[in-house]
Write a protein that holds these residues in place. Structure first.
Motif, short mmCIF file in Angstrom:
data_model
loop_
_atom_site.label_atom_id
_atom_site.label_comp_id
_atom_site.label_asym_id
_atom_site.label_seq_id
_atom_site.Cartn_x
_atom_site.Cartn_y
_atom_site.Cartn_z
N LYS A 1 0.97 -1.14 0.28
CA LYS A 1 -0.06 0.05 -0.18
C LYS A 1 1.22 0.97 0.26
N VAL A 2 2.02 1.31 0.28
CA VAL A 2 2.81 2.28 0.86
C VAL A 2 3.63 2.37 -0.70
N LEU A 3 3.85 1.20 -0.74
CA LEU A 3 4.54 1.42 -2.78
C LEU A 3 3.73 1.72 -3.54
N ALA A 4 2.64 1.65 -3.76
CA ALA A 4 1.86 1.99 -3.99
C ALA A 4 1.06 3.49 -4.25
N ALA A 5 0.66 3.79 -2.92
CA ALA A 5 0.97 5.75 -2.65
C ALA A 5 1.93 6.50 -3.24
N MET A 6 3.00 5.68 -2.78
CA MET A 6 4.49 6.41 -3.56
C MET A 6 5.00 6.09 -4.68
N LEU A 7 4.14 5.76 -5.58
CA LEU A 7 4.45 5.39 -6.97
C LEU A 7 2.92 6.24 -7.37
N LYS A 8 2.01 6.43 -7.14
CA LYS A 8 1.06 7.45 -7.37
C LYS A 8 0.95 9.01 -7.04
N VAL A 9 1.36 8.90 -6.34
CA VAL A 9 1.22 10.95 -5.39
C VAL A 9 2.36 12.10 -6.67
N GLU A 10 1.83 12.54 -6.38
CA GLU A 10 2.88 12.91 -7.75
C GLU A 10 4.17 14.30 -6.82
N ARG A 11 4.88 13.87 -6.54
CA ARG A 11 5.79 14.48 -5.36
C ARG A 11 6.12 15.96 -5.93
N HIS A 12 5.73 16.09 -7.81
CA HIS A 12 6.29 17.24 -7.96
C HIS A 12 5.64 18.07 -8.25
N ARG A 13 4.09 18.08 -7.83
CA ARG A 13 3.49 18.99 -7.46
C ARG A 13 3.65 19.99 -6.67
N PHE A 14 4.27 18.62 -5.95
CA PHE A 14 4.02 19.63 -4.23
C PHE A 14 5.57 20.85 -3.93
N VAL A 15 7.10 20.60 -5.00
CA VAL A 15 7.65 21.08 -4.65
C VAL A 15 7.72 22.74 -5.28
N LEU A 16 8.40 23.52 -5.63
CA LEU A 16 8.35 25.21 -5.44
C LEU A 16 9.58 25.06 -7.18
N PRO A 17 9.09 26.08 -8.26
CA PRO A 17 9.50 25.73 -9.61
C PRO A 17 10.58 25.73 -9.64
N GLU A 18 11.35 25.99 -8.77
CA GLU A 18 12.71 26.18 -8.96
C GLU A 18 13.55 24.90 -8.65
N TYR A 19 12.63 23.37 -8.16
CA TYR A 19 13.00 22.54 -7.26
C TYR A 19 13.10 21.23 -8.67
N LEU A 20 11.93 21.52 -9.15
CA LEU A 20 11.29 20.66 -10.38
C LEU A 20 12.15 19.65 -10.79
N ASP A 21 13.32 19.92 -11.09
CA ASP A 21 14.43 19.38 -11.28
C ASP A 21 14.85 18.32 -10.04
N GLU A 22 14.42 18.55 -9.00
CA GLU A 22 15.02 17.74 -8.16
C GLU A 22 13.58 17.22 -7.47
N ALA A 23 12.46 17.14 -7.99
CA ALA A 23 11.05 16.99 -7.26
C ALA A 23 11.53 15.14 -6.45
N TYR A 24 12.44 14.22 -7.64
CA TYR A 24 12.60 12.80 -7.23
C TYR A 24 13.96 12.44 -6.48
N ALA A 25 14.23 13.03 -6.37
CA ALA A 25 15.76 13.69 -5.67
C ALA A 25 15.94 12.74 -3.66
N ASP A 26 16.85 12.23 -3.61
CA ASP A 26 16.76 11.54 -2.53
C ASP A 26 17.46 12.06 -1.26
N HIS A 27 16.87 13.62 -1.30
CA HIS A 27 16.84 14.28 -0.27
C HIS A 27 15.77 15.72 0.08
N PRO A 28 15.78 16.18 1.14
CA PRO A 28 14.45 16.62 1.97
C PRO A 28 15.36 17.99 0.23
#
Ligand code: SAH
Length: 243
Positions: free
Chosen positions: A54-81
């Motif tokens: 359920k966690v893996l499916a949720a992380m695959l579904k939720v579009e993390r790039h929608r929650f980051v500032l425009p200047e960080y779009l290229d790092e939206a899925y990177a391994d850090h805060p």
């Protein structure tokens, strides 16, 4: 217009386009983000031992790039805060997955989150459980998160601006509590508002070093375990002082 006039128009347009901020922001296709998200789940989350489907499916579904500032779009899925404004951050994807898995959520669960921030963690929770009540102390962040979550169609996330130390007694008890800012001790009101048998995941400690504590309420008392050293932003009161 004469040919030389057209030439001037094109010349001016070319100059203008170079200085247009919109043309400077990077634009990626949905397929690009889908691929990055799949890689994130595989390499940062699955590979580090998160197994809950359920966690893996949720992380695959939720579009993390929608929650980051425009200047960080290229790092939206990177391994850090990443910074989200007001000196706050959206947590590292692995930490979001780890904390969500630790709560062992059921589809009928009602969850309390302290520290809405970008709203990303709330969205991941909302994919798995019945409802999410989330509190953010910065009004600007609460408003921003509310807009994004509404635009994504979530109707089971309820956001309040205020001091999460006090919890949300009107909606207690909660089947699970997740705290994404760090106090020195587990707040009493949050202990009280956790249902019997419910789980709480919370970073506890000072400004720079904290332990992620997984607690379970048994016979009215919290049974605690340190599960991971972490570094979250501090939990603060309305005057900005750390709890
Ligand atoms: N869960 C967030 C991470 C946010 S970082 C996400 O997915 O993006 C932690 C957040 O806790 C910050 O936005 C900070 O403003 C907020 N915070 C700090 N102290 C708080 C308090 N007393 N009550 C509610 N929110 C608080």
């Amino acid at each position: 217009m004469r040919l030389t006039d057209w030439r001037s128009v094109f010349f001016i347009l070319t100059i203008l386009l170079q200085f247009n901020p919109a043309s400077m922001a990077q634009v990626f296709t949905p397929a690009h983000y889908d691929a990055e998200r799949a890689e994130m789940v595989d390499q940062q989350i699955g590979a580090r031992g998160i197994r809950d489907e359920k966690v893996l499916a949720a992380m695959l579904k939720v579009e993390r790039h929608r929650f980051v500032l425009p200047e960080y779009l290229d790092e939206a899925y990177a391994d850090h805060p990443l910074p989200i404004g007001d000196g706050q951050t959206i947590s590292q994807p692995y930490i979001v997955a780890f904390m969500t898995e630790a709560l062992d959520l059921k589809a009928t669960d009602k969850v309390l989150e302290i520290g809405t921030g970008s709203g990303y963690q709330a969205a991941v929770l909302a994919e798995i459980c019945d409802s999410v009540f989330t509190i953010e102390i910065f009004p600007s962040l609460a408003r921003q998160a509310d807009n994004i979550l509404k635009s994504l169609g979530y109707t089971n996330i309820f956001i309040k601006t205020g001091d999460g130390y006090q919890g949300w007694p009107e909606h207690a008890p909660f089947d699970a509590v997740i705290v994404t800012c760090a106090p020195e001790e587990i707040p009493g009101p949050l202990q009280d508002q956790l249902a019997e048998g419910g789980k709480m995941i919370i970073p506890v400690g000072g400004q720079y070093t904290q332990e992620l504590v997984l607690a379970e309420k048994k016979n009215g008392k919290l049974v605690k375990n340190n599960v991971l050293p972490v570094r979250f932003v501090p939990m603060i009161d309305s005057t900005g002082r750390k709890y």
